[in-house]
Design an enzyme around this catalytic site. Structure first.
Site, PDB file in Angstrom:
ATOM      1  N   SER A 270       0.964  -1.125  -0.077  1.00 47.25           N
ATOM      2  CA  SER A 270      -0.004  -0.241   0.046  1.00 47.25           C
ATOM      3  C   SER A 270       0.798   1.251   0.097  1.00 47.25           C
ATOM      4  O   SER A 270       2.103   1.172   0.468  1.00 47.25           O
ATOM      5  CB  SER A 270      -0.784   0.130   1.305  1.00 47.25           C
ATOM      6  OG  SER A 270      -1.433   1.305   1.430  1.00 47.25           O
TER       7      SER A 270
ATOM      8  N   TYR B 122      -3.369  -1.296  10.019  1.00 49.25           N
ATOM      9  CA  TYR B 122      -3.240  -1.542   8.629  1.00 49.25           C
ATOM     10  C   TYR B 122      -1.792  -1.180   8.098  1.00 49.25           C
ATOM     11  O   TYR B 122      -1.259  -1.778   7.254  1.00 49.25           O
ATOM     12  CB  TYR B 122      -4.343  -0.808   7.894  1.00 49.25           C
ATOM     13  CG  TYR B 122      -4.337  -1.053   6.441  1.00 49.25           C
ATOM     14  CD1 TYR B 122      -4.552  -2.051   5.563  1.00 49.25           C
ATOM     15  CD2 TYR B 122      -3.958   0.303   5.504  1.00 49.25           C
ATOM     16  CE1 TYR B 122      -4.673  -2.285   4.311  1.00 49.25           C
ATOM     17  CE2 TYR B 122      -3.629   0.152   4.097  1.00 49.25           C
ATOM     18  CZ  TYR B 122      -3.972  -1.026   3.659  1.00 49.25           C
ATOM     19  OH  TYR B 122      -4.199  -1.163   2.422  1.00 49.25           O
TER      20      TYR B 122
END
Length: 265
Positions: A142, A155
């Site tokens: 990400s 996350y």
């Protein structure tokens, strides 16, 4: 000739979002696709679309938190198609919240899926690739694995771990003919975004307004599409990236170029 002609690809979480878009794009490029996921209904929808376009795809039930499931998924792929050329570790969870807002169960589970799942599946696939002295592993990281994130501590921590796992795997197995890289998507439209904070599906008008509001904060003025990420994954899977290992291909509309700290309204 298509860039992935008759190459065998295993995609975790290939039944929705970026995974689904990548399965469709891989198939269009000539790959034989195995979708490993927990939801068979959504996977069957993806498989039907692939077959309607003349491709071939299959499904294996798999929870990437289980090392046994991961080993079975790899073996099922080889049993079905004869080999394994490409692994896309895509399955993931996206919980939000600061450290104080993240309960222990959420913290442990997001690591189990995002990090342990990537480790288990790669560990299962690597011996088969090493024997053949070729293979590609792509990990879904990400842009928040590259820069910090507000309100997404768990996350971001998992994606930072995936980034470093990618680099370490690339160094460990380059001489065995294995290429390992990571795709780092920015905010990408997926169907689950249609569910609002109350758990209800937004209308088309509500959703269009939401996407416009969100996109206004980004350098390109919009969020990305799953297919835009999938096209970048195809590049990493193909020989077009033959001299790349341990790299982070950031596809984020400019966020990590400085957009994350800049308002564009």
């Amino acid at each position: 000739m298509s860039r992935l002609y008759e190459r065998v690809a295993l995609i975790t979480g290939g039944n929705s979002g970026i995974g689904r878009a990548t399965a469709l794009r891989f198939a269009l490029e000539g790959a034989l696709v195995m979708i490993a996921a927990r939801d068979r209904i959504k996977a069957d929808e993806t498989i039907d679309e692939i077959r309607s376009n003349g491709g071939d795809a299959r499904f294996i039930m798999c929870d990437v938190r289980s090392p046994d499931d991961c080993a079975r998924a790899v073996q099922a792929t080889i049993d079905m198609f004869g080999e394994l050329d490409i692994l896309f570790n895509n399955a993931g969870q996206v919980p939000y919240g600061s450290i104080l807002e993240t309960d222990t169960g959420t913290w442990l589970d997001v690591f189990a899926v995002n990090v342990h799942g990537t480790f288990f599946m790669s560990r299962a696939a690597l011996p088969h690739m090493i024997v053949r002295r070729k293979g590609v592993i792509i990990n879904n990281a990400s842009d928040w694995g590259v820069v910090g994130a507000q309100n997404a501590a768990a996350y971001a921590a998992t994606k930072g771990a995936v980034v470093q796992l990618t680099r370490s795997m690339a160094l460990d197995y380059a001489r065995q003919g294995i290429r390992v890289n990571a795709i780092c998507p920015g905010d990408t439209y997926v169907e689950r975004w249609r569910t609002n904070a109350r758990g209800a599906l937004m209308s088309d008008a509500e959703f269009a307004h939401y996407l416009a509001e969100l996109g206004a904060d980004f350098p390109m003025g919009r969020v990305g599409s799953a297919d835009e990420i999938a096209r970048a994954v195809v590049f990493l899977a193909s020989d077009d990236s033959s001299y790349m290992i341990g790299q982070l291909l950031v596809v984020d509309g400019g966020n990590t170029a400085g957009g994350v700290s800049t308002r564009y309204r």
